[in-house]
Structures are given as structure tokens and as C-alpha cells.
Write a protein that holds these residues in place. Sequence first.
Motif, mmCIF file in Angstrom:
data_model
loop_
_atom_site.group_PDB
_atom_site.id
_atom_site.type_symbol
_atom_site.label_atom_id
_atom_site.label_comp_id
_atom_site.label_asym_id
_atom_site.label_seq_id
_atom_site.Cartn_x
_atom_site.Cartn_y
_atom_site.Cartn_z
ATOM 1 N N THR A 28 115.325 28.599 73.439
ATOM 2 C CA THR A 28 116.147 27.693 72.646
ATOM 3 C C THR A 28 116.713 26.543 73.482
ATOM 4 O O THR A 28 117.333 25.649 72.940
ATOM 5 C CB THR A 28 117.328 28.439 71.996
ATOM 6 O OG1 THR A 28 118.148 28.977 73.034
ATOM 7 C CG2 THR A 28 116.844 29.580 71.119
ATOM 8 N N LYS A 29 116.509 26.601 74.800
ATOM 9 C CA LYS A 29 117.046 25.585 75.720
ATOM 10 C C LYS A 29 118.548 25.399 75.522
ATOM 11 O O LYS A 29 119.068 24.283 75.548
ATOM 12 C CB LYS A 29 116.323 24.245 75.532
ATOM 13 C CG LYS A 29 114.812 24.351 75.741
ATOM 14 C CD LYS A 29 114.155 22.986 75.760
ATOM 15 C CE LYS A 29 112.648 23.082 75.835
ATOM 16 N NZ LYS A 29 112.039 23.445 74.521
ATOM 17 N N THR A 30 119.240 26.503 75.277
ATOM 18 C CA THR A 30 120.688 26.444 75.061
ATOM 19 C C THR A 30 121.389 27.308 76.102
ATOM 20 O O THR A 30 121.561 28.510 75.909
ATOM 21 C CB THR A 30 121.037 26.960 73.643
ATOM 22 O OG1 THR A 30 120.195 26.310 72.701
ATOM 23 C CG2 THR A 30 122.483 26.680 73.308
ATOM 24 N N SER B 153 121.745 23.717 66.428
ATOM 25 C CA SER B 153 120.876 22.986 67.331
ATOM 26 C C SER B 153 119.492 23.614 67.414
ATOM 27 O O SER B 153 119.316 24.810 67.238
ATOM 28 C CB SER B 153 121.510 22.876 68.722
ATOM 29 O OG SER B 153 122.113 24.089 69.096
ATOM 30 N N ASP C 138 116.133 23.554 70.024
ATOM 31 C CA ASP C 138 115.738 23.185 71.390
ATOM 32 C C ASP C 138 116.915 22.614 72.173
ATOM 33 O O ASP C 138 116.741 21.721 73.019
ATOM 34 C CB ASP C 138 114.588 22.171 71.381
ATOM 35 C CG ASP C 138 113.238 22.890 71.345
ATOM 36 O OD1 ASP C 138 113.185 24.068 71.733
ATOM 37 O OD2 ASP C 138 112.256 22.255 70.929
ATOM 38 N N GLY C 139 118.122 23.088 71.892
ATOM 39 C CA GLY C 139 119.296 22.615 72.606
ATOM 40 C C GLY C 139 119.817 21.270 72.138
ATOM 41 O O GLY C 139 120.849 20.807 72.609
ATOM 42 N N TYR D 72 108.853 23.932 64.001
ATOM 43 C CA TYR D 72 108.787 25.381 64.214
ATOM 44 C C TYR D 72 108.878 26.149 62.894
ATOM 45 O O TYR D 72 108.288 27.211 62.750
ATOM 46 C CB TYR D 72 109.921 25.844 65.128
ATOM 47 C CG TYR D 72 109.951 25.155 66.465
ATOM 48 C CD1 TYR D 72 108.897 25.315 67.355
ATOM 49 C CD2 TYR D 72 111.023 24.360 66.830
ATOM 50 C CE1 TYR D 72 108.921 24.693 68.590
ATOM 51 C CE2 TYR D 72 111.055 23.735 68.063
ATOM 52 C CZ TYR D 72 110.001 23.903 68.937
ATOM 53 O OH TYR D 72 110.034 23.287 70.157
ATOM 54 N N VAL E 176 121.008 33.257 66.440
ATOM 55 C CA VAL E 176 119.835 32.748 67.129
ATOM 56 C C VAL E 176 118.594 33.054 66.307
ATOM 57 O O VAL E 176 118.391 34.184 65.887
ATOM 58 C CB VAL E 176 119.685 33.385 68.533
ATOM 59 C CG1 VAL E 176 118.455 32.843 69.226
ATOM 60 C CG2 VAL E 176 120.920 33.125 69.368
ATOM 61 N N CYS E 177 117.788 32.034 66.047
ATOM 62 C CA CYS E 177 116.486 32.249 65.427
ATOM 63 C C CYS E 177 115.453 31.862 66.474
ATOM 64 O O CYS E 177 115.164 30.683 66.673
ATOM 65 C CB CYS E 177 116.322 31.401 64.165
ATOM 66 S SG CYS E 177 114.660 31.484 63.498
ATOM 67 N N LEU E 178 114.944 32.867 67.171
ATOM 68 C CA LEU E 178 114.073 32.601 68.310
ATOM 69 C C LEU E 178 112.775 31.882 67.926
ATOM 70 O O LEU E 178 112.400 30.910 68.575
ATOM 71 C CB LEU E 178 113.773 33.918 69.017
ATOM 72 C CG LEU E 178 113.902 33.936 70.522
ATOM 73 C CD1 LEU E 178 114.988 33.020 71.038
ATOM 74 C CD2 LEU E 178 114.170 35.335 70.976
ATOM 75 N N PRO E 179 112.082 32.329 66.869
ATOM 76 C CA PRO E 179 110.812 31.672 66.559
ATOM 77 C C PRO E 179 110.979 30.173 66.272
ATOM 78 O O PRO E 179 110.080 29.384 66.522
ATOM 79 C CB PRO E 179 110.311 32.408 65.311
ATOM 80 C CG PRO E 179 111.078 33.663 65.252
ATOM 81 C CD PRO E 179 112.360 33.447 65.976
ATOM 82 N N HIS F 248 113.524 28.316 67.536
ATOM 83 C CA HIS F 248 114.312 27.724 68.635
ATOM 84 C C HIS F 248 115.671 27.237 68.142
ATOM 85 O O HIS F 248 116.219 26.263 68.647
ATOM 86 C CB HIS F 248 113.563 26.548 69.284
ATOM 87 C CG HIS F 248 112.236 26.928 69.846
ATOM 88 N ND1 HIS F 248 111.596 26.188 70.809
ATOM 89 C CD2 HIS F 248 111.409 27.974 69.591
ATOM 90 C CE1 HIS F 248 110.429 26.756 71.100
ATOM 91 N NE2 HIS F 248 110.305 27.840 70.373
ATOM 92 N N LEU F 249 116.213 27.928 67.134
ATOM 93 C CA LEU F 249 117.439 27.449 66.491
ATOM 94 C C LEU F 249 118.646 28.293 66.887
ATOM 95 O O LEU F 249 118.556 29.516 66.972
ATOM 96 C CB LEU F 249 117.243 27.502 64.961
ATOM 97 C CG LEU F 249 118.442 27.143 64.085
ATOM 98 C CD1 LEU F 249 118.050 26.060 63.111
ATOM 99 C CD2 LEU F 249 118.948 28.356 63.338
ATOM 100 N N VAL F 250 119.747 27.611 67.183
ATOM 101 C CA VAL F 250 120.979 28.298 67.546
ATOM 102 C C VAL F 250 122.123 27.728 66.710
ATOM 103 O O VAL F 250 122.215 26.514 66.515
ATOM 104 C CB VAL F 250 121.309 28.115 69.050
ATOM 105 C CG1 VAL F 250 122.641 28.767 69.385
ATOM 106 C CG2 VAL F 250 120.217 28.698 69.925
#
Lengths: 161, 112
Positions: A118-120, B36, B38-39, B62, B100-103, B105-107
Motif C-alpha cells: 500500500t506504500k503507506t 489513500s 498506493d500511499g 486495482y 486495509v484492502c491489500l489487493p 492497495h487501499l488504506v
Amino acid sequence: MALLTAVELTIWVLEGQIPPPIPVPGVKLGLASVVTLAAMAVLGRREAGCILLLRVILGCLFAGSFSAIIFSLAGGVLSWAVMASLIGLFPEKLLWVVSVFGAIGHNAGQLLAAVAVTKTPGLFWYGPALLTSAIVTGAFTGLGAMYLVRALRKYRERRGF
Amino acid sequence: MKRKTVFWLALFAVLAALGAGTYLLRGVAGRRAVVSVDGEPMRTVDLTAAAVPYEFTVETDYGRNTVRVSQGRIAVVDADCPNRDCVKQGTISDGAIPIVCLPHHLVIQIED
């Protein structure tokens, strides 16, 4: 070994189906690791690694998601590496200590994977909570592994393999 | 042998307590949530201004996540990934644990 792989896979799938005992998301007991650790103590490091890898790959096929493989592997491999390097240093009565360190390694690996994907980096704040959960769950699965080791030894003596 | 057991028990107890303490300290309710991928912040949500619950969709290369916002709380209610861990996680209302949704890349993190 095939038997233990099947057992570990079954436990892992079942654990994913039942509601978690603690209402904290992301925290689970990791019952499947009981088998990994017991296999390591009775059969050896490499055999335990094989069982773990097979479980991760087959498990992700069952769950039907490939992104989960990386995540599962990160935790599993780090946990295996930690336990494999420590298991020779502790007497069998302290196998649960190895289990706790393995659980810490597992959570650290998953956290690293989550941060990388996630690059977080802010996710690292979740680390202390994961540490606590790893210690508690690791101690329990470690105790379970100690019982399983005893049972496996008996089974082995009877069957003579 | 006995002494070693006590030593490890004590060490792990202290570490577990420290971890739990940090977790509780961070578990204060926040006023806004940052979504977010990918950050990169995609959307900032004011949680105090959601008297009427509403939903929005985050769609990237994604995948797609549907987010529901209500007063002080936020949750992912739908996602087109296979394991849907983010949906199972349910609603969060404090900064202790992010969604967190890993597949994808969401936080989602709650901040003050």
C-alpha cells in the motif's frame, strides 16, 4: 507429511470460516501454525517448511485469490525462518517461547508486506498492537504445539515410522 | 528451567502490555478519515459532518471499493476483490486500526 499438510490446510480453512473469538480485525489465533511448529520439532525444519509452503499455496487456491499468496507467504516464511533458527536453542519445555517469536515474525512479515503493497508507512503504527496479539496467540498455539508433539511422538513409536 | 520459564513469561507480559498501551493511546476518536491508494490520498472525509450516512465509490486500476460514511464512523461495505477482508473488518471509528484492502492497495485511516 502429507497427512500433516492436509491437517494444517483443513485447520486453516476452518479458522477462516468461524467468526474470530476477539472482535479485533486482523487478529486471529493462527491455529494452523500449531502443525508447522510441531512438525518442525518432530520431523525437522525442512519438512515443516514444505508443509507450510504447500498449505500456503493450496490455501490460496481454495480461497481463490493470488494477491493473498504474497501476503500469506511474507508472514509464513518469516515465521518459519525465526522458528527454524530458534528451535535448536530452546529445550522442548520452552517450545512455546519459540512459538511466540514465530508469531511475532509472522505479524512483522505481514505488516512489512502491507506497508510495501500500500506504500503507506503509517501502517507501522499498528505494529505494537500486532506485537501484543502475536505474544498472546503465539503462547496459545505454542502450548497446542507442545501437546501435538507429545501425541505425534507416541503415534510414531506405535507405528514405528 | 523454572526460572527460565518465569523470565520469558515476564518479558512477554511486559512487551504485550506495552503494545496494548500504545494501541489504547492511539485509539482516540478522530475527526476525519483519509482514503489513500498506493500511499496517495484520494479523498479526505469529514466524519463530523455526516449526520446523514452516505456512500461513495473508490475506483482505481486495482479495483473498486464502496465506502460508507456515518457520524464518526467509516466502513468499506463492498469490494470486487476475492477475499473481501476489508468488508469483513466492518466499521472503524478511531485511529487504532486502519482499514486495509491489500489487493486494491487501499488504506483508510482516521486522523484527528
